[in-house]
Scaffold this active site. Structure first.
Site, PDB file in Angstrom:
ATOM      1  N   TYR A 152       0.866  -1.184   0.000  1.00 23.80           N
ATOM      2  CA  TYR A 152       0.000   0.000   0.000  1.00 23.80           C
ATOM      3  C   TYR A 152       0.899   1.229   0.000  1.00 23.80           C
ATOM      4  CZ  TYR A 152      -4.004   2.963   1.054  1.00 23.80           C
ATOM      5  OH  TYR A 152      -4.997   3.914   0.978  1.00 23.80           O
ATOM      6  N   PHE A 209      -5.321   9.165  -4.091  1.00 18.49           N
ATOM      7  CA  PHE A 209      -4.143   8.550  -4.704  1.00 18.49           C
ATOM      8  C   PHE A 209      -3.859   7.261  -3.938  1.00 18.49           C
ATOM      9  CE2 PHE A 209       0.178   7.194  -4.292  1.00 18.49           C
ATOM     10  CZ  PHE A 209       0.709   7.284  -5.570  1.00 18.49           C
ATOM     11  N   GLU A 210      -3.682   6.176  -4.675  1.00 23.71           N
ATOM     12  CA  GLU A 210      -3.204   4.941  -4.053  1.00 23.71           C
ATOM     13  C   GLU A 210      -2.524   4.132  -5.140  1.00 23.71           C
ATOM     14  OE1 GLU A 210      -7.022   3.109  -2.921  1.00 23.71           O
ATOM     15  OE2 GLU A 210      -6.546   3.470  -0.824  1.00 23.71           O
ATOM     16  N   ILE A 211      -1.383   3.540  -4.811  1.00 20.82           N
ATOM     17  CA  ILE A 211      -0.875   2.427  -5.607  1.00 20.82           C
ATOM     18  C   ILE A 211      -0.843   1.271  -4.628  1.00 20.82           C
ATOM     19  CG2 ILE A 211       1.061   1.488  -6.936  1.00 20.82           C
ATOM     20  CD1 ILE A 211       1.854   4.382  -7.613  1.00 20.82           C
ATOM     21  N   HIS A 246      -9.260   2.113   4.449  1.00 19.09           N
ATOM     22  CA  HIS A 246      -8.027   1.528   3.890  1.00 19.09           C
ATOM     23  C   HIS A 246      -6.849   1.759   4.839  1.00 19.09           C
ATOM     24  CE1 HIS A 246      -9.435   1.733  -0.616  1.00 19.09           C
ATOM     25  NE2 HIS A 246     -10.189   0.951   0.129  1.00 19.09           N
TER      26      HIS A 246
END
Ligand SMILES: Nc1nc2c(ncn2[C@@H]2O[C@H](COP(=O)(O)OP(=O)(O)O)[C@@H](O)[C@H]2O)c(=O)[nH]1
Ligand SMILES: *[C@@H]1O[C@H](CO)[C@@H](O)[C@H](O)[C@H]1NC(C)=O
Ligand SMILES: [Mg+2]
Length: 321
Positions: A152, A209-211, A246
């Site tokens: 994450y 924003f998340e990768i 999350h």
């Protein structure tokens, strides 16, 4: 890499989505040509598909969200939920009176990674309408995640409005008691709690924003957490955001080394900017963000806590440019 961009959007978002795609393509994806999955609770229209697919260097795919993932679960008391929305409207809680925003937060918390189109991938990068990227990204961020065993990642962190999550931590504590086997050794509890888990300090990673690792979200620990939260009804009886959901999941169920801060990704989503602290980096990567607008070290950011927890040393170069 087995990876895709993913954007949840309405047809009316098309021009702000187009802007985000152009940023991502120009700064990164023209070198990598990753796919892009679009998800919507309604059918995408021809204009949306035409405009977006013309901008994307990889394959663009368009999915409709099944109704059971974008509706009230049966057990939700509609009167109680409606009353909450009225109260929140009166108190001017942001999106407090919105039903669709609640469906959106629940979907991003528990379902996007299980959409049939997303099952084809291991990694995702979430992109929202209207973002900016202020620097070139000259390496494969997905490969970086895999090679460094990251699951994450984030660029901006901040405090959540307490009005939207009054009982989220209480429910999370019941989850911890019920599923102690899901709690990781060497986790980031200290990022989200200042008193060893008694209270939530409201810190969260900003999830626009998340990768991240889709297989982590699809894993039993994450699903057990989502179902515990969903069954408590807080997506509708309060206004739980997918960002704290999350974040609490990552903080409790991942080892702290599995969460990555992408300092190199210069990013804006209204109203906050992350501008890389390192001047040399900015000069070498066509950056145009103003380092004085960097949110990282401002009072309302939680990123200093993340640095402290991970023994990282901040570069505060406000006087260097
Ligand atoms: N399909 C669909 N997407 C939505 C809806 N509401 C919000 N979104 C998407 O969900 C994400 C978050 O919404 P946004 O308006 O950006 O919320 P904010 O960033 O929290 O202010 C964006 O990608 C929106 O395009 C909705 O009702 N339907
Ligand atoms: C990509 O990832 C998905 C989900 O883990 C998997 O089912 C699929 O086989 C992978 N595809 C490739 C080409 O590795
Ligand atoms: Mg947004």
């Amino acid at each position: 890499m087995n990876a895709t961009f993913v954007t949840l959007a309405r047809n009316i978002d098309v021009w702000e989505v187009a802007k985000s795609i152009r940023r991502v393509e120009d700064r990164f994806n023209h070198n990598y040509n990753y796919d892009w999955v679009f998800l919507n609770n309604e059918d995408f229209n021809d204009e949306f598909k035409e405009v977006t697919s013309a901008l994307i260097s990889g394959k663009a795919k368009y999915g409709k969200i099944p109704e059971e993932h974008w509706s009230f679960p049966e057990f939700v008391d509609q009167e109680r939920a409606a009353k909450v929305r009225e109260d929140m409207k009166e108190k001017n809680v942001i999106y407090g009176d919105s039903v669709s925003y609640r469906h959106m937060c629940r979907y991003e918390s528990g379902f996007f990674f299980r959409h049939p189109l997303m099952l084809n991938y291991d990694w995702y990068w979430r992109v929202e309408p209207g973002i900016e990227l202020h620097c070139d990204i000259k390496y494969d961020t997905f490969r970086f995640m895999a090679e460094h065993k990251k699951k994450y990642s984030f660029v901006i962190s901040l405090y959540e409005y307490i009005e939207t999550i009054p009982t989220l931590w209480e429910v999370t504590k019941t989850f911890i008691k019920k599923f102690p086997e899901h709690i990781a050794n060497g986790n980031s509890l200290k990022f989200v709690s200042d008193d060893d888990g008694e209270n939530y300090n409201r810190c969260h990673f900003w999830s626009n924003f998340e990768i991240g690792d889709l297989n982590w979200l699809r894993s039993k620990p994450y699903i057990d957490y989502f179902e515990t939260l969903d069954n408590a009804g807080g997506f509708f009886y309060e206004r739980w955001g997918d960002a704290p959901v999350h974040s609490l999941a990552a903080a409790l169920m991942l080892k702290k080394e599995e969460i990555h801060f992408f300092d190199e990704i210069a990013y804006f989503h209204n109203p906050f900017t992350h501008c890389p602290s390192n001047k040399q980096y900015r000069l070498a990567n066509n950056c145009y963000c103003n380092p004085n607008e960097n949110f990282d070290w401002q009072d309302y950011s939680c990123t200093a806590r993340f640095y402290k927890l991970n023994n990282m040393v901040p570069v505060k170069d406000l006087n260097q440019h």
